[in-house]
Design a protein around this motif. Structure first.
Motif: not given
Length: 393
Positions: A297-311
Motif C-alpha cells: 500500500a502507498l505510504g506504509i513503507i515509503p521507498g519500498e517501490h514493490r508493485w509488480p505488474a500482472t498481464v
C-alpha cells in the motif's frame, strides 16, 4: 411555541444563590400555565455540572453569583450551551446591566420584584422559541455548507470518464459509509491516453471523513494528471506515494489502490495492486477473481517501490469490476462472518442477466441487505464492459 413543547414541559435551570429569590421564582413558575421541571443551582460551577449531564430548555440566570457576575456570567453560560435560552435576573437599578446582558447573548431579562406569573410565562415561552429558532437557522446553514462541501468533494472523487475512441462501457458507483458524513476516502477514475490505452484506478484512503476525502481527491487528480503525462506502473505509483506523504502531513494515513491499463487492440489488461485486492473478471462462463501479484500500500513503507505488474488476457466479450472493500466487508446475512469475495461471487452468480448499471445496483443492494447496517464503510465500484464482436478494433 408548538403544542408538543408545552405537553412535554420545559426543563428550566435557575442559577440563583439567594434562597429567597429562588423560592419566589419557583412560586411564580407554579402560578403560570407552564409544564416545567425546575433545577436550582447556586453557582456557575454547580450549573456547569448540571448542563453537562442534562439538556436544558431555559436558564434563569442571576447576574450576581458567588463565582462570576455580570455579562461575564452570560458569556460563560452561552459558551457552555450556545443554543439554550438564557433569561437574566436583574435588580431594579440595573437597566444598563440588563442591556449589556442582552448584547452578550441573553434572550431576555426580568427585573426582580417586578415579575408577575403572566410575564414570566410569556418570557420563558418566547425565549425558548427564539433560541430554538436560532438553532434551526444554524443547523440549516450547517447543512447547506455540508451539502456544498459534499458536492465539491463528489466532483473531485467522481469525475467524468475521459474517453475519446474507446468503446468500453464505464459504470461507476460511490456510497459514503458514515451517516450524514462527508464523502469518504474511496476514489475512482477512468481516462484514455493518447496511445489509445484505457487507464482505470480504484483506491481507498484509510479512515473516513473530510481528511480522508480530501486526500482521496488529491490522489485521484494526481493520478489523472500523471497518466496523461505518460507515467505508468511502478513509476506512477512511486509519484503518487510521494504526493500522499507530502499531503497527509502528521496524519498516519495510507492508501490502497488497483491500477488497470486495458489494451483493446492486444486484448490484455495490465494490473498493479498497491495493497488492494484483485478485480473480478466476467466472461460468458461466469465471474471469477483475477489472479494477480500483490504490492504494498502507498505510504506504509515509503521507498519500498514493490508493485509488480500482472498481464491478464481478455476474452472478446467481458467485464472487469474494480471495487473497494466496502463491498465485501459487510456481514453475510444472519451469519456473523463477513461476506468476503466468495460470498460476493455467490451473489453475482445468482443475479439475473441485466445491463451493467442495473447489475451493479443490484449487487450493492443485495450486499447492503445482507449486512443490515451492522458494518459501514465507504464503497466504490468501477465496472468496464467491452464486446469486440460488436466493435471492430
Amino acid at each position: 411555541m408548538s403544542a408538543g413543547v408545552d405537553e412535554a414541559g420545559y426543563r428550566i435551570l435557575l442559577i440563583e444563590d439567594d434562597p429567597g429569590d429562588a423560592l419566589l421564582v419557583e412560586e411564580l413558575l407554579r402560578d403560570t400555565a407552564l409544564r416545567f421541571d425546575l433545577t436550582i443551582r447556586t453557582t456557575l460551577a454547580e450549573a456547569r455540572v448540571e448542563l453537562a449531564k442534562d439538556t436544558i430548555d431555559c436558564i434563569l440566570l442571576d447576574l450576581h453569583l458567588p463565582d462570576v457576575s455580570g455579562t461575564t456570567a452570560v458569556g460563560m453560560v452561552r459558551d457552555l450551551t450556545p443554543h439554550t435560552a438564557v433569561i437574566v435576573l436583574t435588580g431594579t437599578a440595573e437597566a444598563q446591566a440588563a442591556a449589556e446582558a442582552m448584547a452578550a447573548g441573553a434572550q431576555d431579562y426580568l427585573v426582580k420584584g417586578r415579575v408577575e406569573s403572566e410575564l414570566l410565562y410569556r418570557t420563558v415561552r418566547y425565549a425558548v422559541y427564539r433560541s430554538r429558532t436560532e438553532r434551526a437557522v444554524v443547523e440549516t446553514q450547517a447543512a447547506r455548507l455540508r451539502a456544498q462541501e459534499n458536492a465539491r468533494l463528489e466532483r473531485g472523487l467522481l469525475p467524468r470518464p475521459l474517453l475519446d475512441t474507446s468503446t468500453v462501457t464505464v459504470t461507476s458507483r460511490y456510497l459514503p459509509g458514515a451517516d450524514r458524513a462527508l464523502l469518504g476516502g474511496d476514489f475512482l477514475d477512468v481516462v484514455e491516453s493518447d496511445d489509445k490505452l484505457l487507464h482505470a484506478i480504484v483506491g481507498d484512503v484509510s479512515g473516513h471523513g473530510a481528511d480522508a476525502a480530501a486526500l482521496g481527491v488529491c490522489l485521484r487528480i494526481a493520478w489523472r494528471s500523471l497518466v496523461l503525462g505518460g507515467h505508468r506502473g511502478g513509476d506512477l505509483l512511486n509519484l503518487m506515494e510521494r504526493i500522499l506523504i507530502a499531503e497527509r502531513g502528521d496524519q498516519p494515513l495510507f492508501a490502497t489502490c488497483t491500477l488497470l491499463t486495458l489494451d483493446e487492440t492486444a486484448a490484455t489488461a495490465t494490473l498493479h495492486l498497491a495493497g488492494h485486492h484483485e478485480p473480478l473478471l466476467t466472461t460468458d462462463e461466469g465471474t471469477h477473481e483475477v489472479t494477480a501479484a500483490h504490492g504494498i500500500a502507498l505510504g506504509i513503507i515509503p521507498g519500498e517501490h514493490r508493485w509488480p505488474a500482472t498481464v491478464v488476457p481478455l476474452p472478446p466479450r467481458g467485464a472487469l469490476t474494480l471495487y473497494t472493500d466496502g463491498l465485501t466487508e459487510g456481514h453475510n446475512g444472519a451469519d456473523t462472518t463477513r461476506l468476503g469475495v466468495d460470498g460476493l461471487l455467490a451473489l453475482i452468480k445468482n443475479l439475473p442477466s441485466t445491463p451493467p448499471d442495473i447489475h451493479v445496483d443490484l449487487l450493492i443492494e443485495q450486499t447492503h441487505a445482507l449486512n443490515a447496517g451492522r458494518h459501514t464503510d465507504d464503497l466504490a465500484v468501477l465496472r468496464l464492459d467491452w464486446d469486440t464482436r460488436l466493435h471492430r478494433i
